[in-house]
Scaffold this active site. Sequence first.
Site, PDB file in Angstrom:
ATOM      1  N   ASN A  40       0.862  -1.174   0.000  1.00  0.00           N
ATOM      2  CA  ASN A  40       0.000   0.000   0.000  1.00  0.00           C
ATOM      3  C   ASN A  40       0.904   1.231   0.000  1.00  0.00           C
ATOM      4  OD1 ASN A  40      -1.858   2.010   0.488  1.00  0.00           O
ATOM      5  ND2 ASN A  40      -2.348   1.359   2.576  1.00  0.00           N
ATOM      6  N   PHE A  41       0.917   1.941  -1.131  1.00  0.00           N
ATOM      7  CA  PHE A  41       1.798   3.117  -1.239  1.00  0.00           C
ATOM      8  C   PHE A  41       1.284   4.291  -0.391  1.00  0.00           C
ATOM      9  CE2 PHE A  41       4.006   2.562  -5.694  1.00  0.00           C
ATOM     10  CZ  PHE A  41       4.492   1.333  -5.300  1.00  0.00           C
ATOM     11  N   GLY A  45       2.099   1.622  10.731  1.00  0.00           N
ATOM     12  CA  GLY A  45       2.987   2.782  10.608  1.00  0.00           C
ATOM     13  C   GLY A  45       3.708   3.144  11.892  1.00  0.00           C
ATOM     14  N   SER A  55       3.277  -2.795  10.301  1.00  0.00           N
ATOM     15  CA  SER A  55       4.725  -2.731  10.516  1.00  0.00           C
ATOM     16  C   SER A  55       5.469  -4.016  10.137  1.00  0.00           C
ATOM     17  CB  SER A  55       5.037  -2.324  11.957  1.00  0.00           C
ATOM     18  OG  SER A  55       4.544  -1.022  12.205  1.00  0.00           O
ATOM     19  N   HIS A 103      -9.476   0.592   4.874  1.00  0.00           N
ATOM     20  CA  HIS A 103      -8.179   0.794   5.534  1.00  0.00           C
ATOM     21  C   HIS A 103      -8.361   1.692   6.758  1.00  0.00           C
ATOM     22  CE1 HIS A 103      -4.068   2.070   6.283  1.00  0.00           C
ATOM     23  NE2 HIS A 103      -3.702   0.957   5.655  1.00  0.00           N
ATOM     24  N   GLU A 157      -5.436  -5.748  10.258  1.00  0.00           N
ATOM     25  CA  GLU A 157      -4.400  -4.747  10.485  1.00  0.00           C
ATOM     26  C   GLU A 157      -4.710  -3.961  11.760  1.00  0.00           C
ATOM     27  OE1 GLU A 157      -2.341  -3.541   6.626  1.00  0.00           O
ATOM     28  OE2 GLU A 157      -4.173  -2.374   6.712  1.00  0.00           O
TER      29      GLU A 157
HETATM   30  C1  PEP Z   1      -0.807  -0.411   5.864  1.00  0.00           C
HETATM   31  O1  PEP Z   1      -0.891   0.763   5.544  1.00  0.00           O
HETATM   32  O2  PEP Z   1      -1.679  -1.191   5.468  1.00  0.00           O
HETATM   33  C2  PEP Z   1       0.294  -0.845   6.708  1.00  0.00           C
HETATM   34  C3  PEP Z   1       0.278  -2.048   7.173  1.00  0.00           C
HETATM   35  O3  PEP Z   1       1.290   0.083   6.954  1.00  0.00           O
HETATM   36  P1  PEP Z   1       2.690  -0.208   7.715  1.00  0.00           P
HETATM   37  O4  PEP Z   1       3.303  -1.428   7.088  1.00  0.00           O
HETATM   38  O5  PEP Z   1       3.488   1.012   7.496  1.00  0.00           O
HETATM   39  O6  PEP Z   1       2.362  -0.455   9.142  1.00  0.00           O
END
Ligand code: PEP
Length: 235
Positions: free
Chosen positions: A6-7, A165, A195, A90, A159
């Site tokens: 996911n950018f 993040g 993460s 998300h 998630e």
């Molecule tokens: C995400 O945005 O779905 C995500 C998992 O971000 P990160 O890997 O930075 O925690």
Amino acid sequence: MIIASNFKTNHTRNSTYAYLATLQEFITKKDSKQDIYIFPPSTALDGFTLSSQIHVGVQNAYPVEKGSFTGEIGLEQINEFGLNTILIGHSERRHILGESQALCAKKFDYFKEQDFEIVYCIGEPLEVREKGIDEVMAYNLKQLEGIDLSYDKLIVAYEPVWAIGTGVSASVQQIEETLGKLHQKVKAPLLYGGSVNVSSVKEILEIEHCEGVLVGTASWDVDSFCQMIEIADSI
Ligand code: PEP
């Protein structure tokens, strides 16, 4: 396995092209068998020529063909590029942009009707995690309300908000327990996100019922994302 990136609000049109070219070269050279999903920002969408295991999708869209929804994109804009994959629910859209469960479900229904592949995200905030697994499950199941769990193009990404993040992933034990319980309700492939990085991806992909990862920060560098794919190939 499914390895997704996911950018978010990162990468330009030019850097997305360069990223995808490097990724394609890597996949071809290594003959990788992973299913790769890339969600660039809408400004970088295009009709990319990539091998069929690389799915490019949109991070968000409004559930309409077209209309007056300033700042949003609809089906007409997505169809222009022949894309048919979308990320819905998300945590940044739910918590920063205030997207309700009703809107997530409406988006799900609309894009299901359009036969899209849907990566649907759920996850609890820290104060819920601190109350224990029963609260965690109740919260996550509420985020599945109104979602047709039998849809055959559904992928569910677990998630936890507190892990996104932050550099602090959920532990293997927490992921295992949560995915195990989710699997009792959801037969769609389950991903973990929060993460994930090159150091943690192997132990996460080895967790029972974990069929892949959704990665933000650590995936924005294409070499690090390719390393994660290589690790998945080695499992
Ligand atoms: C995400 O945005 O779905 C995500 C998992 O971000 P990160 O890997 O930075 O925690």
